[in-house]
Scaffold this motif. Structure first.
Motif, short mmCIF file in Angstrom:
data_model
loop_
_atom_site.label_atom_id
_atom_site.label_comp_id
_atom_site.label_asym_id
_atom_site.label_seq_id
_atom_site.Cartn_x
_atom_site.Cartn_y
_atom_site.Cartn_z
N THR A 34 57.75 2.79 67.13
CA THR A 34 57.92 3.37 68.47
C THR A 34 59.00 2.69 69.31
O THR A 34 59.39 1.56 69.05
CB THR A 34 56.58 3.23 69.23
N CYS A 35 59.42 3.43 70.35
CA CYS A 35 60.41 2.95 71.30
C CYS A 35 59.80 3.06 72.70
O CYS A 35 59.07 4.00 72.98
CB CYS A 35 61.65 3.83 71.20
N SER A 36 60.14 2.10 73.56
CA SER A 36 59.58 2.11 74.92
C SER A 36 60.66 2.23 75.98
O SER A 36 60.38 2.08 77.16
CB SER A 36 58.85 0.79 75.19
N GLN A 39 60.20 6.88 79.02
CA GLN A 39 58.85 7.45 78.95
C GLN A 39 58.77 8.55 77.89
O GLN A 39 57.78 8.68 77.17
CB GLN A 39 58.49 8.00 80.34
N GLU A 42 57.72 7.62 74.49
CA GLU A 42 56.29 7.29 74.38
C GLU A 42 55.46 8.57 74.37
O GLU A 42 54.49 8.68 73.60
CB GLU A 42 55.87 6.40 75.54
N TYR A 46 52.40 9.80 71.68
CA TYR A 46 51.01 10.19 71.99
C TYR A 46 50.73 11.61 71.52
O TYR A 46 49.63 11.89 71.02
CB TYR A 46 50.72 10.02 73.49
N CYS A 69 57.80 -1.42 69.83
CA CYS A 69 57.79 -1.85 71.23
C CYS A 69 56.60 -1.30 72.02
O CYS A 69 56.04 -1.98 72.86
CB CYS A 69 59.10 -1.43 71.89
N MET A 70 56.22 -0.04 71.74
CA MET A 70 55.10 0.54 72.48
C MET A 70 53.80 -0.18 72.11
O MET A 70 52.92 -0.36 72.95
CB MET A 70 55.01 2.01 72.09
N LYS A 73 53.69 -3.38 74.05
CA LYS A 73 53.55 -3.20 75.50
C LYS A 73 52.18 -2.63 75.89
O LYS A 73 51.63 -3.03 76.90
CB LYS A 73 54.66 -2.23 75.95
N ASP A 74 51.65 -1.71 75.09
CA ASP A 74 50.54 -0.88 75.56
C ASP A 74 49.31 -0.90 74.67
O ASP A 74 48.68 0.14 74.49
CB ASP A 74 51.02 0.60 75.67
N ILE A 78 46.87 2.39 74.11
CA ILE A 78 46.80 3.04 72.79
C ILE A 78 45.33 3.09 72.34
O ILE A 78 44.85 4.13 71.87
CB ILE A 78 47.67 2.30 71.75
N ARG A 339 59.87 2.23 84.21
CA ARG A 339 59.09 1.57 83.16
C ARG A 339 58.14 0.53 83.75
O ARG A 339 58.60 -0.53 84.21
CB ARG A 339 60.01 0.85 82.15
#
Ligand code: 5AD
Ligand code: SF4
Length: 492
Positions: A34-36, A39, A42, A46, A69-70, A73-74, A78, A339
């Motif tokens: 993934t890339c962050s 938005q 992302e 999802y 990266c996602m 970060k998250d 997730i 972001r």
């Protein structure tokens, strides 16, 4: 960076006996890398994870992972939005994937592998981001004659809009001898063009034990004479770190291609200050002039963000002015995407309406396209050296036994389309340019026709000696050899 990470993940899993599956349905393990940065990237993940929920319910033994990266970060989001995910693995922990797969198989529980966030001590954070680049599988590269080599990880610039320093960690340069060994290895596998990667590649700095400091210019000199390597490139550059030694290396080392990607982001000083880019537009223009003075004919491309908080029509007009006069070969233009986790998100309200961002994006793109067309038209009538990458989009639809439309790049990174045989992939040819659009140059291979084959005067390799792997640009995603396990890397 993500293309290279995916390549390395597939390489390491192949060593464990996995092979690539063609569809998520066939796969035992499904990973999203993934890339962050924005938005939108992302949101796509999802949706893709949502589409797989039903499939995962039907086949609960399948392992589903979110990488990159996602994931870093998250992790909490997730877990909440996609509770059917089994692995969450940040970009600094990818070497752990085989072990994580094993742990899911034995425990059936969610496995997390994340690097420390940047609130810990620098030393600890640095150590928690592991680079495992030497593990490569040549067959996973898009083709056998081009490769990325990461020379550094992370970023310390902290531009206020950008999530990269949080998710990819502190800037750390790799040992030059390790990089040189990787380049030698790639060359031995038939690689002709190496692109060094770094978020701010021209900030590369390695202090060796003997007290010597290696800069990017020193690294280029170190690997320059690697037999088999014809072209050296590097992306992406930070304007402030564009030192003369690097430009001189580009001028004097014949294999270093005359192409620089140096994102400006904005042409307005107020915006640059808010973005914390550490330079003014005057500095940036001087830097462009210095690049062109030291490396005559160098092609330069840029990135721009439109609709950054506080961007007025007047600020936007200043960016248009930079694009109008900057002479960029091309520019990548992005609408500002707030972001969470960045300084910009905390400090500034996202106050430029979406329709205004969209209009500015279109207007700037139209302007850049006009500039690119001018740049491209200047090449008409000239002869350029092209490294053939393979069939163009149209070429794939044509009869592979006859001449088809091929694509390749010049040393200055211009895309060229011309007719030839698919087996020319991996060859360096001279092409006469006779037409151009904003995106593409069109040309003819300098040829003499012999028995229906195209020969380009200076070839040294007889056609039959061109390796099979170099003859096709896109490798099949599914390897039919015997293996019990398969991985899917769906393209999102
Ligand atoms: N919004 C929009 N574009 C961004 N970029 C980085 N962060 C953001 C963001 N939050 C752009 C920059 C960078 C490129 C890789 O992505 O232009 O150079
Ligand atoms: Fe992001 Fe700025 Fe670092 Fe580039 S230099 S990765 S835009 S923080």
């Amino acid at each position: 960076m993500n293309v290279l990470d995916s390549e390395l993940v597939v390489g390491s899993l192949r060593r464990q006996g996995f092979q690539l599956a063609e569809t998520p349905e066939e796969a035992d393990v499904i990973f999203y890398n993934t890339c962050s940065v924005r938005q939108h990237a992302e949101d796509k993940i999802y949706s893709a994870l949502g589409r797989l929920r039903h499939h995962k319910n039907r086949f609960p033994k399948k392992i589903l992972g979110v990488l990159g990266c996602m994931a870093q970060k998250d992790q909490e989001i997730i877990k909440r939005r996609a509770p059917h995910v089994d692995i969450i693995c940040g970009p600094g922990q990818l070497s752990q994937l085989p072990a994580l797969i094993g742990a899911v198989e034995t425990t059936g529980e969610l496995q997390l592998a994340l690097s420390l966030d940047r609130t810990e001590t620098r030393h600890d954070v640095e150590r928690s981001f592991e680079s495992y680049d030497p593990l490569r599988d040549p067959s996973m590269r898009p083709n056998s004659f081009q490769a990325y080599v990461r020379i550094m990880i992370g970023c310390d610039k902290f531009c206020t809009y950008c999530i990269v320093p949080s998710v990819r960690g502190p800037e750390q340069s790799r040992h030059p001898l390790e990089i040189a060994a990787e380049v030698r290895q790639l060359a031995a596998e038939g690689c002709k063009e190496v692109t060094f990667l770094g978020q701010t590649v021209n900030s590369y700095r390695f202090e060796a034990k003997d007290g010597r400091t290696y800069r990017l210019s020193d690294l280029l000199a170190l690997v320059h004479d690697t037999p088999g390597i014809e072209r050296l490139r590097f992306i992406t550059n930070f304007p402030k770190d564009m030192t003369d030694d690097l430009l001189v290396a580009m001028r004097d080392l014949p294999k270093v291609c005359p192409y620089l990607h140096v994102p400006a982001q904005s042409g307005c000083n107020e915006m640059l200050k808010r973005m914390k880019r550490l330079y003014t537009v005057e500095f940036y223009r001087d830097m462009l002039a210095r690049c062109r003075e030291i490396v005559p004919g160098v092609a330069i491309s840029s990135d721009f963000i439109v609709g950054f908080p506080g961007e007025t029509e007047e600020s936007f007009e200043k960016t248009c002015d930079l694009v109008r006069t900057g002479g960029f070969k091309n520019s990548y233009i992005f609408k500002y995407s707030p972001r969470p986790g960045t300084k910009g998100y905390e400090m500034f309200e996202d106050d430029v309406p979406e329709d205004v961002k969209k209009r500015r994006n279109n207007d700037l793109l139209a302007l850049q396209n006009a500039v690119s067309l001018q740049d491209h038209r200047r090449q008409i009538g000239h002869r350029v050296e092209v490294l053939v990458e393979g069939p163009s989009k149209n070429g794939f639809k044509q009869d592979p036994n006859g001449p088809i439309q091929l694509t390749g790049r010049t040393r200055s990174d211009h895309i060229v389309v011309f007719d030839g045989y698919p087996r020319l992939a991996g060859q360096t040819l001279n092409v006469e340019i006779d037409d151009a659009t904003s995106f593409t140059l069109f040309g003819r291979v300098e040829t003499c026709e012999t028995n229906g084959d195209f020969h380009s005067g200076h070839w040294e390799t007889p056609l039959e000696k061109i390796p099979e792997a170099a003859q096709t640009r896109i490798l099949p995603l599914f390897d039919a050899s015997d293996s019990s396990k398969r991985i899917g890397l769906p393209l999102v």
